[in-house]
Design a protein around this motif. Structure first.
Motif, PDB file in Angstrom:
ATOM      1  N   MET A 151       0.790  -1.204  -0.148  1.00  0.00           N
ATOM      2  CA  MET A 151       0.084   0.114   0.065  1.00  0.00           C
ATOM      3  C   MET A 151       0.922   1.278   0.067  1.00  0.00           C
ATOM      4  N   LYS A 152       0.717   2.057  -0.936  1.00  0.00           N
ATOM      5  CA  LYS A 152       1.441   3.380  -1.236  1.00  0.00           C
ATOM      6  C   LYS A 152       0.678   4.680  -1.703  1.00  0.00           C
ATOM      7  N   GLY A 153       0.733   5.747  -0.716  1.00  0.00           N
ATOM      8  CA  GLY A 153       0.207   6.895  -1.310  1.00  0.00           C
ATOM      9  C   GLY A 153      -1.046   7.104  -0.437  1.00  0.00           C
ATOM     10  N   ARG A 154      -0.976   8.201   0.364  1.00  0.00           N
ATOM     11  CA  ARG A 154      -2.104   8.419   1.410  1.00  0.00           C
ATOM     12  C   ARG A 154      -2.760   9.647   0.898  1.00  0.00           C
ATOM     13  N   VAL A 155      -4.128   9.431   0.542  1.00  0.00           N
ATOM     14  CA  VAL A 155      -4.729  10.334  -0.052  1.00  0.00           C
ATOM     15  C   VAL A 155      -6.390  10.748   0.798  1.00  0.00           C
TER      16      VAL A 155
ATOM     17  N   ALA B 129      -1.082  12.989   4.991  1.00  0.00           N
ATOM     18  CA  ALA B 129      -1.734  12.879   3.515  1.00  0.00           C
ATOM     19  C   ALA B 129      -0.758  13.174   2.357  1.00  0.00           C
ATOM     20  N   ASP B 130      -0.240  12.541   1.627  1.00  0.00           N
ATOM     21  CA  ASP B 130       0.437  12.946   0.320  1.00  0.00           C
ATOM     22  C   ASP B 130      -0.244  13.858  -0.805  1.00  0.00           C
TER      23      ASP B 130
ATOM     24  N   VAL C  66      -4.100   9.637  -6.416  1.00  0.00           N
ATOM     25  CA  VAL C  66      -3.484   8.682  -5.829  1.00  0.00           C
ATOM     26  C   VAL C  66      -2.142   8.364  -6.868  1.00  0.00           C
ATOM     27  N   CYS C  67      -2.164   8.529  -7.939  1.00  0.00           N
ATOM     28  CA  CYS C  67      -0.769   8.557  -8.797  1.00  0.00           C
ATOM     29  C   CYS C  67       0.173   9.546  -8.281  1.00  0.00           C
ATOM     30  N   LEU C  68      -0.270  10.640  -8.288  1.00  0.00           N
ATOM     31  CA  LEU C  68       0.713  11.777  -7.425  1.00  0.00           C
ATOM     32  C   LEU C  68       1.015  11.577  -6.045  1.00  0.00           C
ATOM     33  N   ALA C  69       0.339  10.975  -5.509  1.00  0.00           N
ATOM     34  CA  ALA C  69       0.684  10.369  -4.111  1.00  0.00           C
ATOM     35  C   ALA C  69       1.591   9.369  -4.068  1.00  0.00           C
TER      36      ALA C  69
END
Length: 264
Positions: A1-5, A72-73, A219-222
């Motif tokens: 799991m990667k990227g906090r939105v 959050a990212d 999410v892709c940016l995160a």
């Protein structure tokens, strides 16, 4: 799991758009979705029958609870609804200036129901100060620019005008409402421009496309993708979600398949 939105948006009881679509999308990309709910709607594929807004204080409390603990990212804004909620969101974002914000200016549902009040349209412009990317469709861009738009060139000029006048880093103008056989989207920054083009799909399963695309990009940016690649992946994901849509609903705004396997 990667990227906090962190998703700040309204709930769709039908599950095709809003918070429900956002959570599904972020999860499909392997990200971690968090939410601050702004409104609860009673809706299905036939339309929206009722909207109840949460208090501005509660919306802000949800955001702060998440950001002060988990962080959050990227923050994604969807349906905010009225001016009071927008002011509360804006004030909260000011406390976290380093977090990039993707804003989908949700004004009208696919079914035609109005999801932003008139006072909300005026207050919405305060959010530009915190906007990394804005993702308006053609009708939304007409409202934001104040111009009627009927061609891709007019759409590009309006997007450029909004981007430059409000000092927004990126804007993705979505041309699905333009006439013609192709969907033309235009990605702009002060130094970059790219046009995306795909053949239109003849389908009723387009409910939540705007929410879904903005969340996919977020999410892709995160996860560390560059902007252009994030848009590429997001658009491919939405297209496959439409092509693999489930046979649900009796209305004209039917859901997509957010959990399909191929996301581009």
């Amino acid at each position: 799991m990667k990227g906090r939105v962190l998703i700040v948006a309204g709930s769709d009881s039908g599950g095709g758009a809003g918070i429900q679509a956002d959570i599904k999308t972020v999860s499909a990309f392997g990200g971690f979705a968090m939410t601050a709910i702004t409104a609860v709607t009673a809706q299905n594929t036939c339309g929206v029958t009722a909207i109840a807004y949460l208090s501005p204080g509660m919306v802000a409390d949800q955001m702060r609870a998440v950001l002060e603990d988990i962080g959050a990212d990227v923050i994604k804004l969807g349906m905010l609804g009225n001016a009071e909620i927008m002011e509360a969101v804006c004030d909260t974002l000011a406390r976290y200036p380093s977090i990039r914000c993707v804003i989908d200016p949700v004004m009208v549902a696919t079914s035609g129901a109005r999801l932003m009040t008139e006072d909300g349209e005026a207050a919405f412009r305060r959010l530009y100060a915190h906007c990394f990317m804005l993702t308006p469709n053609l009708p939304e861009l007409e409202v934001l620019s104040g111009h009627p738009l009927s061609t891709s060139q007019e759409m590009r000029e309006a997007a450029s005008e909004v981007m430059k006048s409000q000092d927004i880093a990126w804007i993705l103008a979505k041309g699905g409402h333009l006439p013609g056989e192709d969907v033309i989207d235009i990605l702009l920054s002060k130094r970059h421009e790219r046009q995306f083009r795909d053949r239109k799909i003849d389908t009723l399963h387009t409910h939540g496309t705007g929410c879904t695309l903005a969340s996919a990009i977020a999410v892709c940016l995160a996860q560390g993708e560059e902007v252009e690649r994030a848009v590429e992946r997001g658009r491919a994901y939405v297209r496959h979600a439409i092509l693999q849509a489930p046979p649900f609903g009796k209305g004209s705004a039917r859901p997509m398949n957010h959990m399909h396997q191929k996301e581009g």
